[in-house]
Design an enzyme around this catalytic site. Sequence first.
Site, PDB file in Angstrom:
ATOM      1  N   ASN A  23     -56.036 -23.807   9.526  1.00  0.00           N
ATOM      2  CA  ASN A  23     -56.472 -22.309   9.750  1.00  0.00           C
ATOM      3  C   ASN A  23     -56.801 -22.070  11.252  1.00  0.00           C
ATOM      4  OD1 ASN A  23     -55.790 -21.476   7.145  1.00  0.00           O
ATOM      5  ND2 ASN A  23     -57.930 -21.740   6.328  1.00  0.00           N
ATOM      6  N   ASP A 118     -52.203 -11.488  -2.579  1.00  0.00           N
ATOM      7  CA  ASP A 118     -51.661 -12.752  -2.871  1.00  0.00           C
ATOM      8  C   ASP A 118     -52.308 -13.386  -4.299  1.00  0.00           C
ATOM      9  OD1 ASP A 118     -54.170 -13.734  -2.007  1.00  0.00           O
ATOM     10  OD2 ASP A 118     -53.174 -14.652  -0.315  1.00  0.00           O
TER      11      ASP A 118
HETATM   12  N1  EPU Z   1     -61.499  -8.522   3.904  1.00  0.00           N
HETATM   13  C1  EPU Z   1     -61.490  -7.144   3.795  1.00  0.00           C
HETATM   14  N2  EPU Z   1     -61.061  -6.379   4.951  1.00  0.00           N
HETATM   15  C2  EPU Z   1     -60.570  -6.970   5.994  1.00  0.00           C
HETATM   16  C3  EPU Z   1     -60.474  -8.337   6.200  1.00  0.00           C
HETATM   17  C4  EPU Z   1     -61.088  -9.154   5.077  1.00  0.00           C
HETATM   18  O1  EPU Z   1     -61.616  -6.417   2.611  1.00  0.00           O
HETATM   19  O2  EPU Z   1     -60.362  -6.224   7.029  1.00  0.00           O
HETATM   20  C5  EPU Z   1     -62.003  -9.496   2.678  1.00  0.00           C
HETATM   21  C6  EPU Z   1     -60.768 -10.179   2.291  1.00  0.00           C
HETATM   22  O3  EPU Z   1     -60.212  -9.271   1.247  1.00  0.00           O
HETATM   23  C7  EPU Z   1     -61.533 -10.953   1.399  1.00  0.00           C
HETATM   24  C8  EPU Z   1     -62.896 -11.423   2.263  1.00  0.00           C
HETATM   25  O4  EPU Z   1     -62.768 -10.276   3.262  1.00  0.00           O
HETATM   26  O5  EPU Z   1     -62.133 -10.945   0.083  1.00  0.00           O
HETATM   27  C9  EPU Z   1     -62.748 -12.625   3.377  1.00  0.00           C
HETATM   28  O6  EPU Z   1     -61.546 -12.497   4.101  1.00  0.00           O
HETATM   29  P1  EPU Z   1     -61.457 -13.089   5.663  1.00  0.00           P
HETATM   30  O7  EPU Z   1     -60.733 -12.187   6.546  1.00  0.00           O
HETATM   31  O8  EPU Z   1     -62.985 -13.754   5.884  1.00  0.00           O
HETATM   32  O9  EPU Z   1     -60.478 -14.457   5.282  1.00  0.00           O
HETATM   33  P2  EPU Z   1     -59.099 -14.401   5.815  1.00  0.00           P
HETATM   34  O10 EPU Z   1     -58.970 -14.416   7.425  1.00  0.00           O
HETATM   35  O11 EPU Z   1     -58.153 -13.719   5.029  1.00  0.00           O
HETATM   36  C10 EPU Z   1     -59.300 -17.053   6.151  1.00  0.00           C
HETATM   37  C11 EPU Z   1     -58.548 -18.197   5.478  1.00  0.00           C
HETATM   38  C12 EPU Z   1     -58.734 -18.367   4.331  1.00  0.00           C
HETATM   39  C13 EPU Z   1     -60.298 -18.725   3.966  1.00  0.00           C
HETATM   40  C14 EPU Z   1     -61.024 -17.520   4.344  1.00  0.00           C
HETATM   41  C15 EPU Z   1     -62.564 -17.619   4.226  1.00  0.00           C
HETATM   42  C16 EPU Z   1     -56.618 -18.286   7.240  1.00  0.00           C
HETATM   43  C17 EPU Z   1     -55.267 -18.443   7.282  1.00  0.00           C
HETATM   44  N3  EPU Z   1     -56.963 -18.125   6.014  1.00  0.00           N
HETATM   45  O12 EPU Z   1     -58.814 -15.902   5.332  1.00  0.00           O
HETATM   46  O13 EPU Z   1     -58.249 -19.725   3.937  1.00  0.00           O
HETATM   47  O14 EPU Z   1     -60.363 -18.849   2.704  1.00  0.00           O
HETATM   48  O15 EPU Z   1     -60.627 -17.070   5.920  1.00  0.00           O
HETATM   49  O16 EPU Z   1     -62.903 -18.709   4.944  1.00  0.00           O
HETATM   50  O17 EPU Z   1     -57.395 -18.628   8.093  1.00  0.00           O
HETATM   51  C18 EPU Z   1     -56.793 -21.182   2.560  1.00  0.00           C
HETATM   52  O18 EPU Z   1     -56.785 -21.999   3.732  1.00  0.00           O
HETATM   53  O19 EPU Z   1     -56.602 -21.653   1.320  1.00  0.00           O
HETATM   54  C19 EPU Z   1     -57.362 -19.989   2.512  1.00  0.00           C
HETATM   55  C20 EPU Z   1     -57.304 -18.899   1.820  1.00  0.00           C
END
Ligand code: EPU
Length: 425
Positions: A23, A118
């Site tokens: 990530n 997803d």
């Molecule tokens: N969210 C919103 N609106 C937004 C952005 C996020 O509602 O504009 C919500 C999401 O739907 C979710 C929560 O906020 O419920 C957390 O989202 P976040 O943006 O923090 O996570 P992400 O960037 O989508 C990354 C990692 C995830 C990890 C999360 C939390 C990557 C590619 N993915 O996701 O990793 O779980 O941060 O730490 O960096 C994994 O590696 O298996 C994985 C899912």
Amino acid sequence: MEIFRVNGGARLVGDVYVSGAKNSSLKLMAVALLATGKTVIRSVPDIVDVTIMSELLRRLGCEVEYDANTEIVTITVPESITHRADYDLVRRMRASIAVLGPLIARTGEADVALPGGDNIGSRGLDMHIAGLERMGCSVTSEHGYLVVHAPAGGLVGTHVYLDFPSVGATETLLMAGVLANGTTVIDNAAREPEIVDICTMLVEMGAHIDGIGSSMLTVTGVDVLHPVDHTTVPDRIVAGTWAVAAAITQGEIAIHNARVNNLSLVLEKITAAGAQVTEIADGISISMDRRPTAVDIVTLPYPGFPTDLQPQFIAMNAIAEGSALVTENLFEARFRFVQELSRLGAEVRTDGHHALVRGRTKLSSAPVESTDIRAGAGLVLAALVADGETTVHGIEHIDRGYVKFEEQLRRLGADITRDVIADLV
Ligand code: EPU
């Protein structure tokens, strides 16, 4: 179709080496877009998502080479790049959204396919969009694409409050802010070690960022950034998975290239479960000489307990002494894997975002299906302590986050093979 066959019962003993964080690496590859010339990123794991991100960058006009032996990716970015991230790649990897910030910063426009939901939940983009709008962008959704235009004079630095410390939204606004006019303040920013890694690379490239590692990032835009040679932060989720592997099998694993500071709460929980944690020169050693004790966990943004280790800890609790309450606050569908774990005899009851796990003395083998990367890892860990042969399906998910997982497990003494079976459809 590939599956893992796991015969439970082995005590895992030996050494593992952890690669750079998935990530982080994927985002660092997107960061490279911000500077013309040749960027080198080291410790990039040999996983499918790196191949997808490489292809995405090529379509934007870059030359990308990845060497799986050295784990080095070299990205040559031309003066002029295109600005469209196609659906066929975004649908395969949600992290493709990481190019949004760099594209808008470099070209003033971005057409990025909407990733949709997803297996772990709906995953909105509202905070990315609201932040870019505050920086002066127009944002529309057309034919399944997010279409973003920066104002004629370029992005405008501003104060953005995130409703929630979203990893993705923090990254988008950081990457947009580094080349914007004036100062962008990201308030309630995510503080994950992967965000710190991105900030570190940006600063090496010439960006001005204050408050790195805190929840308020102040980014003062510069005119130009230059390419660098950067090494990815170690993958704390992979390290945490190995820690659970040691604890659940009552084994002893030396985990090399792990940063204790990035794993504080996880190691605290592993210790509470009964394991011995010892710092070694380049990581940690975990040993366990008894059945684990159940531990409660609550997932939260960093420095809280990572959602990406929640399934692995549920697997450990499933064979632990006592009961544990697990609360998932980030992804609503992350408990889907509990049904699969129940097929192995685990006793888990979910109610909304809580799961009550009652430890059993043993699990019993069955065919199971992984629904996402971490669910897959959790199921393999559970299979390691189940009686008989468990077949784990859907292992393409596991391959997205763990480099040659079964080979590493085998070296530690696990009885696990990768088999190809005929697909019925
Ligand atoms: N969210 C919103 N609106 C937004 C952005 C996020 O509602 O504009 C919500 C999401 O739907 C979710 C929560 O906020 O419920 C957390 O989202 P976040 O943006 O923090 O996570 P992400 O960037 O989508 C990354 C990692 C995830 C990890 C999360 C939390 C990557 C590619 N993915 O996701 O990793 O779980 O941060 O730490 O960096 C994994 O590696 O298996 C994985 C899912």
